[in-house]
Design an enzyme around this catalytic site. Structure first.
Site, PDB file in Angstrom:
ATOM      1  N   ASP A   1       3.601  -5.540  -0.668  1.00 10.66           N
ATOM      2  CA  ASP A   1       3.797  -5.160   0.790  1.00 10.66           C
ATOM      3  C   ASP A   1       2.875  -4.817   1.582  1.00 10.66           C
ATOM      4  O   ASP A   1       2.772  -4.399   2.554  1.00 10.66           O
ATOM      5  CB  ASP A   1       5.303  -4.259   0.944  1.00 10.66           C
ATOM      6  N   SER A   2       1.511  -4.792   0.856  1.00 11.13           N
ATOM      7  CA  SER A   2       0.402  -4.608   1.624  1.00 11.13           C
ATOM      8  C   SER A   2       0.217  -5.684   2.649  1.00 11.13           C
ATOM      9  O   SER A   2      -0.587  -5.233   3.427  1.00 11.13           O
ATOM     10  CB  SER A   2      -0.734  -4.289   0.819  1.00 11.13           C
TER      11      SER A   2
ATOM     12  N   ASP B   1       6.795  -7.533  -4.430  1.00 14.16           N
ATOM     13  CA  ASP B   1       7.514  -6.394  -3.957  1.00 14.16           C
ATOM     14  C   ASP B   1       8.791  -6.485  -3.491  1.00 14.16           C
ATOM     15  O   ASP B   1       9.079  -7.243  -2.577  1.00 14.16           O
ATOM     16  CB  ASP B   1       6.402  -5.733  -3.010  1.00 14.16           C
TER      17      ASP B   1
ATOM     18  N   LYS C   1       8.598  -5.758  -8.172  1.00 12.29           N
ATOM     19  CA  LYS C   1       7.887  -4.404  -8.207  1.00 12.29           C
ATOM     20  C   LYS C   1       8.701  -3.343  -7.281  1.00 12.29           C
ATOM     21  O   LYS C   1       9.105  -3.631  -6.006  1.00 12.29           O
ATOM     22  CB  LYS C   1       6.661  -4.327  -7.781  1.00 12.29           C
TER      23      LYS C   1
ATOM     24  N   GLU D   1       8.969   0.750  -5.996  1.00  7.96           N
ATOM     25  CA  GLU D   1       8.199   1.956  -5.830  1.00  7.96           C
ATOM     26  C   GLU D   1       9.090   3.171  -6.229  1.00  7.96           C
ATOM     27  O   GLU D   1      10.168   3.228  -5.847  1.00  7.96           O
ATOM     28  CB  GLU D   1       7.631   2.086  -4.524  1.00  7.96           C
TER      29      GLU D   1
ATOM     30  N   GLU E   1      -1.007   4.180  -8.864  1.00  8.57           N
ATOM     31  CA  GLU E   1      -1.853   4.158  -7.820  1.00  8.57           C
ATOM     32  C   GLU E   1      -2.524   5.607  -7.417  1.00  8.57           C
ATOM     33  O   GLU E   1      -1.663   6.472  -7.339  1.00  8.57           O
ATOM     34  CB  GLU E   1      -1.299   3.432  -6.769  1.00  8.57           C
TER      35      GLU E   1
END
Ligand code: KIV
Length: 282
Positions: A51-52, A90, A119, A121, A189
């Site tokens: 999602d970056s 993501d 993924k 978070e 991270e």
């Protein structure tokens, strides 16, 4: 041992076997077919449609505005651009929080579009419960702890996480809970090196991938634009410009893969150092 060839997309089993044999995994976050092809040629093990893309592609200030449809679009582009690397995508903000069933609905669309793992978070109890729900329904899941950009409004800034004793212990406990719930990969991270090393040593059956987490993890991930020095400054300290002095993107990504494989990336100045905590909750 099954060795991935050009026509064989690497499986989770392939990656975990590499880790068990002491190999290090190189992962890039990227969003299109051209980069996917370059990454494949460079020998990258895994590709994350992260999602970056909010910042790198969409020009947003944070990842909060990315919709599932955007991840699906870029995932399809990436899946067409490479045949060998393992593919992760993501679960973006807003696609999984309301219920485990919502998370499954989003995850199943990502798997249908070619992702081999999703993924997610965070490590709060409800995230752990969501992970368990997904894993029980055959969705391979990668966790993401430390600096979790989807929580930026709560964190208040993009900075190292897990330095304070209480924070470090919470992070270790969350990692264990996620592993117990079934994650097979964990992105750490921006956490102190010793905390990442401790988790890499102590968690079983999981590939730990670092970004700003020191050299001890089983692998490293960078955003491809960062690895080529394309992102405007200020750049986080864990970013290395592999294009510098090479002038060829394919060779530069190959340098990244080699540096990860031989353990020369990251160096001391490219991570956040030790936490100084004696007891990491072992
Ligand atoms: O979205 C992303 O690119 C990521 C990586 C930086 C790990 O989550």
């Amino acid at each position: 041992m099954s060795v991935p060839t050009r026509d064989h997309r690497a499986t989770l089993g392939d990656l975990l076997r590499r880790v068990r044999q002491g190999g290090r995994l190189a992962m890039l976050a990227l969003y299109d077919a051209t980069f996917a092809h370059l990454a494949e040629e460079a020998g990258v093990d895994a590709v994350l449609v992260g999602d970056s893309l909010a910042q790198t592609v969409q020009g947003r200030e944070s990842t909060l505005g990315v919709e599932l449809d955007a991840i699906l679009y870029h995932l399809a582009c990436v899946a067409r651009g490479c045949r060998r690397p393992f593919l992760l995508a993501d679960l973006p903000f807003g696609s999984f929080e309301s219920s485990p069933a919502a998370a499954f609905a989003a995850a199943s669309r990502l798997l249908a579009a070619g992702a081999q793992m999703v993924k997610i978070e965070g490590g709060a109890p409800w995230v752990v419960e969501t992970v368990r729900f997904l894993v029980e329904r055959h969705v391979p899941v990668c966790g993401h702890l430390g600096l979790t950009p989807q929580a930026i409004l709560e964190l208040g800034g993009y900075r190292v996480q897990g330095r304070a004793p209480e924070e470090a212990r919470r992070l270790v406990a969350a990692a264990r809970d996620l592993v117990a719930a079934g994650i097979r990969m964990l992105v750490l991270e921006c956490v102190p090196d010793d905390l990442a090393a401790h988790l890499t040593r102590s968690l079983e059956g999981v590939a730990v991938i670092g970004i700003g987490a020191g050299p001890a993890t089983h692998g490293q991930v960078l955003v491809a634009y960062d690895a080529l020095g394309l992102t405007p400054p200020p750049r986080p300290r864990f970013v290395r410009d592999f294009l510098e002095g090479v002038g060829d993107a394919r060779l530069a990504l190959g340098r990244f893969v080699r540096a990860v494989a031989e353990g020369s990336f990251p160096t001391v100045g490219e991570s956040y150092g030790p936490s100084g905590l004696d007891d990491l909750g072992a």
